[in-house]
Design a protein around this motif. Structure first.
Motif, PDB file in Angstrom:
ATOM      1  N   THR A 230       2.576  17.876   1.723  1.00 53.53           N
ATOM      2  CA  THR A 230       1.714  16.562   2.279  1.00 53.53           C
ATOM      3  C   THR A 230       2.632  15.842   3.459  1.00 53.53           C
ATOM      4  O   THR A 230       3.637  15.626   3.253  1.00 53.53           O
ATOM      5  CB  THR A 230       1.494  15.688   0.917  1.00 53.53           C
ATOM      6  N   GLY A 231       1.857  15.333   4.246  1.00 50.79           N
ATOM      7  CA  GLY A 231       2.445  14.766   5.414  1.00 50.79           C
ATOM      8  C   GLY A 231       2.414  13.286   4.980  1.00 50.79           C
ATOM      9  O   GLY A 231       1.671  12.764   4.357  1.00 50.79           O
ATOM     10  N   VAL A 232       3.793  12.563   5.483  1.00 51.86           N
ATOM     11  CA  VAL A 232       4.089  11.247   5.147  1.00 51.86           C
ATOM     12  C   VAL A 232       2.956  10.317   5.897  1.00 51.86           C
ATOM     13  O   VAL A 232       2.431   9.417   5.050  1.00 51.86           O
ATOM     14  CB  VAL A 232       5.321  10.867   5.526  1.00 51.86           C
ATOM     15  N   GLY A 233       2.579  10.612   7.048  1.00 52.05           N
ATOM     16  CA  GLY A 233       1.930   9.795   7.730  1.00 52.05           C
ATOM     17  C   GLY A 233       0.305   9.603   7.080  1.00 52.05           C
ATOM     18  O   GLY A 233       0.182   8.106   6.703  1.00 52.05           O
ATOM     19  N   GLY A 234      -0.458  10.370   6.743  1.00 51.34           N
ATOM     20  CA  GLY A 234      -1.759  10.287   6.239  1.00 51.34           C
ATOM     21  C   GLY A 234      -1.541   9.830   4.617  1.00 51.34           C
ATOM     22  O   GLY A 234      -2.317   9.081   4.307  1.00 51.34           O
ATOM     23  N   LEU A 235      -0.553  10.132   3.966  1.00 53.05           N
ATOM     24  CA  LEU A 235      -0.389   9.827   2.541  1.00 53.05           C
ATOM     25  C   LEU A 235      -0.236   8.399   2.559  1.00 53.05           C
ATOM     26  O   LEU A 235      -0.985   7.437   1.747  1.00 53.05           O
ATOM     27  CB  LEU A 235       0.831  10.532   1.827  1.00 53.05           C
ATOM     28  N   VAL A 236       0.619   7.653   3.523  1.00 51.63           N
ATOM     29  CA  VAL A 236       1.012   6.217   3.344  1.00 51.63           C
ATOM     30  C   VAL A 236       0.006   5.529   3.813  1.00 51.63           C
ATOM     31  O   VAL A 236      -0.433   4.611   3.213  1.00 51.63           O
ATOM     32  CB  VAL A 236       2.078   6.376   3.905  1.00 51.63           C
ATOM     33  N   LEU A 237      -0.605   5.899   4.981  1.00 52.12           N
ATOM     34  CA  LEU A 237      -1.961   4.900   5.427  1.00 52.12           C
ATOM     35  C   LEU A 237      -3.079   4.980   4.371  1.00 52.12           C
ATOM     36  O   LEU A 237      -3.634   4.068   4.655  1.00 52.12           O
ATOM     37  CB  LEU A 237      -2.303   5.479   6.808  1.00 52.12           C
ATOM     38  N   GLY A 238      -3.278   6.086   3.553  1.00 52.05           N
ATOM     39  CA  GLY A 238      -4.260   6.033   2.654  1.00 52.05           C
ATOM     40  C   GLY A 238      -3.947   5.241   1.273  1.00 52.05           C
ATOM     41  O   GLY A 238      -4.517   5.215   0.420  1.00 52.05           O
ATOM     42  N   GLY A 239      -2.829   4.876   1.142  1.00 54.40           N
ATOM     43  CA  GLY A 239      -2.175   4.163  -0.092  1.00 54.40           C
ATOM     44  C   GLY A 239      -1.203   4.917  -0.833  1.00 54.40           C
ATOM     45  O   GLY A 239      -0.136   4.653  -0.823  1.00 54.40           O
ATOM     46  N   GLY A 240      -1.455   6.358  -1.090  1.00 53.99           N
ATOM     47  CA  GLY A 240      -0.365   7.108  -1.703  1.00 53.99           C
ATOM     48  C   GLY A 240      -0.186   7.076  -3.310  1.00 53.99           C
ATOM     49  O   GLY A 240       0.384   6.107  -3.609  1.00 53.99           O
ATOM     50  N   LEU A 241      -0.747   8.170  -3.864  1.00 47.72           N
ATOM     51  CA  LEU A 241      -0.710   7.977  -5.496  1.00 47.72           C
ATOM     52  C   LEU A 241       0.841   9.024  -5.779  1.00 47.72           C
ATOM     53  O   LEU A 241       0.776   9.938  -5.388  1.00 47.72           O
ATOM     54  CB  LEU A 241      -1.940   8.652  -6.064  1.00 47.72           C
ATOM     55  N   SER A 242       1.484   8.283  -6.666  1.00 46.60           N
ATOM     56  CA  SER A 242       2.757   9.039  -6.836  1.00 46.60           C
ATOM     57  C   SER A 242       3.128   9.309  -8.325  1.00 46.60           C
ATOM     58  O   SER A 242       2.339   8.551  -9.131  1.00 46.60           O
ATOM     59  CB  SER A 242       4.003   8.139  -6.267  1.00 46.60           C
ATOM     60  N   TYR A 243       3.887  10.253  -8.761  1.00 40.28           N
ATOM     61  CA  TYR A 243       4.315  10.409 -10.111  1.00 40.28           C
ATOM     62  C   TYR A 243       4.914   8.991 -10.515  1.00 40.28           C
ATOM     63  O   TYR A 243       4.923   8.726 -11.819  1.00 40.28           O
ATOM     64  CB  TYR A 243       5.181  11.599 -10.398  1.00 40.28           C
ATOM     65  N   MET A 244       5.406   8.346  -9.742  1.00 45.67           N
ATOM     66  CA  MET A 244       6.355   7.050  -9.785  1.00 45.67           C
ATOM     67  C   MET A 244       5.410   5.953  -9.718  1.00 45.67           C
ATOM     68  O   MET A 244       6.079   4.615  -9.681  1.00 45.67           O
ATOM     69  CB  MET A 244       7.549   7.201  -8.996  1.00 45.67           C
TER      70      MET A 244
ATOM     71  N   LEU B 196      -2.374  -7.751   9.341  1.00 47.42           N
ATOM     72  CA  LEU B 196      -2.195  -6.330   9.939  1.00 47.42           C
ATOM     73  C   LEU B 196      -1.590  -5.281   8.681  1.00 47.42           C
ATOM     74  O   LEU B 196      -1.815  -4.237   8.544  1.00 47.42           O
ATOM     75  CB  LEU B 196      -1.631  -6.090  11.207  1.00 47.42           C
ATOM     76  N   PHE B 197      -0.535  -6.169   8.297  1.00 46.69           N
ATOM     77  CA  PHE B 197       0.386  -5.564   7.270  1.00 46.69           C
ATOM     78  C   PHE B 197      -0.419  -5.072   6.053  1.00 46.69           C
ATOM     79  O   PHE B 197      -0.422  -3.945   5.723  1.00 46.69           O
ATOM     80  CB  PHE B 197       1.468  -6.503   6.923  1.00 46.69           C
ATOM     81  N   LYS B 198      -1.450  -6.123   5.648  1.00 42.56           N
ATOM     82  CA  LYS B 198      -2.062  -5.569   4.505  1.00 42.56           C
ATOM     83  C   LYS B 198      -3.109  -4.493   5.023  1.00 42.56           C
ATOM     84  O   LYS B 198      -3.486  -3.483   4.175  1.00 42.56           O
ATOM     85  CB  LYS B 198      -2.889  -6.966   3.850  1.00 42.56           C
ATOM     86  N   ALA B 199      -3.759  -4.645   6.039  1.00 44.10           N
ATOM     87  CA  ALA B 199      -4.416  -3.666   6.284  1.00 44.10           C
ATOM     88  C   ALA B 199      -3.905  -2.047   6.494  1.00 44.10           C
ATOM     89  O   ALA B 199      -4.680  -1.234   6.315  1.00 44.10           O
ATOM     90  CB  ALA B 199      -5.332  -3.940   7.814  1.00 44.10           C
ATOM     91  N   LEU B 200      -2.799  -2.092   6.914  1.00 45.34           N
ATOM     92  CA  LEU B 200      -2.232  -0.922   7.031  1.00 45.34           C
ATOM     93  C   LEU B 200      -2.067  -0.135   5.706  1.00 45.34           C
ATOM     94  O   LEU B 200      -1.847   1.249   5.594  1.00 45.34           O
ATOM     95  CB  LEU B 200      -1.071  -0.985   7.969  1.00 45.34           C
ATOM     96  N   ARG B 201      -2.062  -1.028   4.596  1.00 47.43           N
ATOM     97  CA  ARG B 201      -1.621  -0.456   3.453  1.00 47.43           C
ATOM     98  C   ARG B 201      -3.191  -0.131   2.481  1.00 47.43           C
ATOM     99  O   ARG B 201      -3.892  -0.925   1.982  1.00 47.43           O
ATOM    100  CB  ARG B 201      -1.037  -1.518   2.649  1.00 47.43           C
ATOM    101  N   GLY B 202      -3.373   1.036   3.182  1.00 44.90           N
ATOM    102  CA  GLY B 202      -4.675   1.585   2.674  1.00 44.90           C
ATOM    103  C   GLY B 202      -5.925   1.440   3.710  1.00 44.90           C
ATOM    104  O   GLY B 202      -7.017   1.802   3.268  1.00 44.90           O
ATOM    105  N   GLY B 203      -5.694   1.245   4.880  1.00 44.55           N
ATOM    106  CA  GLY B 203      -6.511   1.143   6.104  1.00 44.55           C
ATOM    107  C   GLY B 203      -6.599   2.348   6.760  1.00 44.55           C
ATOM    108  O   GLY B 203      -7.637   2.244   7.805  1.00 44.55           O
ATOM    109  N   GLY B 204      -6.166   3.334   6.535  1.00 37.32           N
ATOM    110  CA  GLY B 204      -6.178   4.603   7.448  1.00 37.32           C
ATOM    111  C   GLY B 204      -5.764   4.332   8.835  1.00 37.32           C
ATOM    112  O   GLY B 204      -4.746   3.522   9.122  1.00 37.32           O
TER     113      GLY B 204
END
Length: 498
Positions: free
Chosen positions: A154-168, A202-210
């Motif tokens: 999985t690529g870092v960019g798409g994962l983090v911009l979408g939120g990103g679910l982790s084992y942790m 903008l910081f909030k929007a980037l966390r899950g805003g694609g």
């Protein structure tokens, strides 16, 4: 946002050029790597998608910037063209045009693969060109790791911009919850450093805003302490009895597990003519020793597993090992739904009805060449929402009033001629889940709850922003208009729009 507005309206770009071919214009500059269709780097990059439907879309050129400054130059040139374009991190999102493009330039972040760690603080600068297995390998031995996803490719960019679910995630929230600052190339080609203190909206929007707000060229993240882990898979042959036990186990784990270091994914998978009909359990424990009994509901479902790869390993080894799940050479469709967990009394009714629905719909596709149908039940306990909230605001803003399960539904198949038919099949699958949940909420079988869609698993036909809280959708729309008033990202590249 005043300082950001000043950045937006600042005239620090290159001289305006006549509307022209972006690829030719960048080539003429002579200092940015541009590849054309017969170039080996172009050919290789086009294979780096999870879905062959994305690989089949042919960009006019692929541009490989080496810095934020080069990305800024590319964006300035794009402003002087009318072409559609795409930006690609790992290429794992299978939705056509989200990170792929036909006839326009593709910006590959492959060369933006920095992973610069401060070993004292655990703060790490990570480029979007990294994949999760690459990051894990680079950090191996440092005592730190990146809170990323579960599949190494999985690529870092798409994962983090979408939120990103982790084992942790039960320990640290979303992958995006670890971001301290984004280096962001804005639509006018200027570079902003976005943090909670400098540009909070903008910081909030980037966390899950694609991909609505610019091109991220660096993620400054808080890494987490990491030693050896336990991880791997159990594979069981499907029987009705095994199915019932595992569905109950994942429901119960979501509600009752109180060890945040433990995580599971319960996946059912079918292939052509039911030649494969199995259950694949992903087990993870963030430590070198697994407490007794924590996974017994999954390990003791009845017959011995057909395969057991659950063992002590490095985190880097687990990420590399996980790539077996990527089905190469296939078209891939992924969709999702979010479900509040039923009470113990209603567990059989809800879990088994939803699973029966998936089996009924997937049965209609079992003659499609190369078909692999899967459904993954992923616990989303309220602890994840608590941990995300503790690390700052995000656009998802899940509350901790209820435990949930995120359901991921996948179809992979070979003939691209089946693309539209299988898109309809996937839509029927997730729509059936949604309709059942709404009916059960109406009659009291399931609790009322906010049920956002998880962007990283979303299908292009799903309304991601429509499932967010109205105030957060409005915030995302307002921020997008502020940082991209001309609509460069809204109108000329793919993705969900607020």
């Amino acid at each position: 946002m005043l300082s950001l507005r000043l950045i937006i309206v600042s005239a620090i770009g290159v001289a305006r050029l006549a509307y022209a071919d972006t690829c030719a214009t960048i080539e003429a500059l002579g200092n940015i790597n541009v590849t054309r269709p017969l170039h080996p780097a172009y050919i290789i990059e086009q294979t780096q998608y999870w879905s062959t439907s994305c690989s089949a879309l042919k960009p006019s050129c692929i541009i490989f910037p080496n810095s934020a400054a080069e990305v800024a130059t590319i964006v300035k040139v794009l402003n002087n063209s009318t072409e559609h374009f795409a930006v690609k991190s790992g290429g794992h999102n299978p939705n056509n045009y989200f990170s792929s493009v036909e006839g326009g330039p593709l910006i590959s972040t492959d060369h933006l693969d920095q992973a610069d760690l401060d070993r004292a603080t655990g703060i790490v600068d990570v480029g979007p060109g990294n994949r999760l297995d690459g990051i894990a390998a680079k950090l191996q031995g440092s005592g730190w790791t990146f809170v990323g996803g579960r599949i190494g490719n999985t690529g870092v960019g798409g994962l983090v911009l979408g939120g990103g679910l982790s084992y942790m995630s039960a320990q640290y929230g979303w992958a995006a919850s670890s971001v301290l600052e984004y280096e962001l190339v804005l639509a006018n080609g200027t570079i902003a450093h976005v943090s909670a203190s400098t540009h909070p909206d903008l910081f909030k929007a980037l966390r899950g805003g694609g991909n609505n707000f610019g091109i991220v060229t660096n993620y400054r993240l808080q890494a987490r302490r990491q030693g050896d882990v336990y991880g791997g898979n159990l594979i069981f042959q499907h029987t009705p009895a095994v199915a019932s036990k595992l569905l109950k186990a994942v429901r119960d784990f979501t509600e009752y597990n109180d060890d945040d270091k433990a995580a599971v994914i319960v996946t059912a998978e079918r292939a052509n003519l039911n030649l494969v009909d199995s259950w694949i359990i992903f087990l993870f424990y963030d430590g070198p020793v697994v407490p007794d009994g924590i996974f017994n509901n999954f390990t003791d479902v009845g017959p011995r597993p057909l395969l057991n790869t659950f063992r002590r390993r490095t985190y880097a080894d687990l990420m590399a090992f996980s790539n077996w799940v990527v089905v190469r050479g296939s078209v891939v469709d992924i969709g999702t739904e979010t479900v509040p967990i039923p009470s113990a009394a209603n567990s059989v009714k809800v879990m088994e009805s939803l699973h029966a629905h998936w089996r009924n719909v997937s049965s209609t596709a079992l003659l499609v060449p190369g078909i692999v149908a899967s459904i993954a039940w992923q616990p989303f306990p309220r602890r994840i929402a608590q941990q995300a909230k503790a690390r700052g605001p995000d656009l998802i803003e899940a509350d901790d009033s209820v435990d949930r399960i995120i359901i991921e539904m996948n179809y992979s198949f070979i003939p691209q001629t089946e693309y539209n038919r299988m898109a309809d099949t996937l839509e029927a699958t997730y729509t059936g889940v949604r309709n059942r949940v709404l009916a059960w909420q109406a009659d009291g079988t399931l609790p009322q709850a906010y049920l956002p869609l998880f962007m990283n698993y979303g299908f292009y036909r799903q309304d991601y922003f429509g499932r967010l809280k109205p105030e957060n959708r409005a915030l995302a729309r307002s921020v997008a208009m502020n940082v991209d008033p001309e609509g460069l990202f809204r109108t000329r590249t793919g993705g969900w729009r607020p």
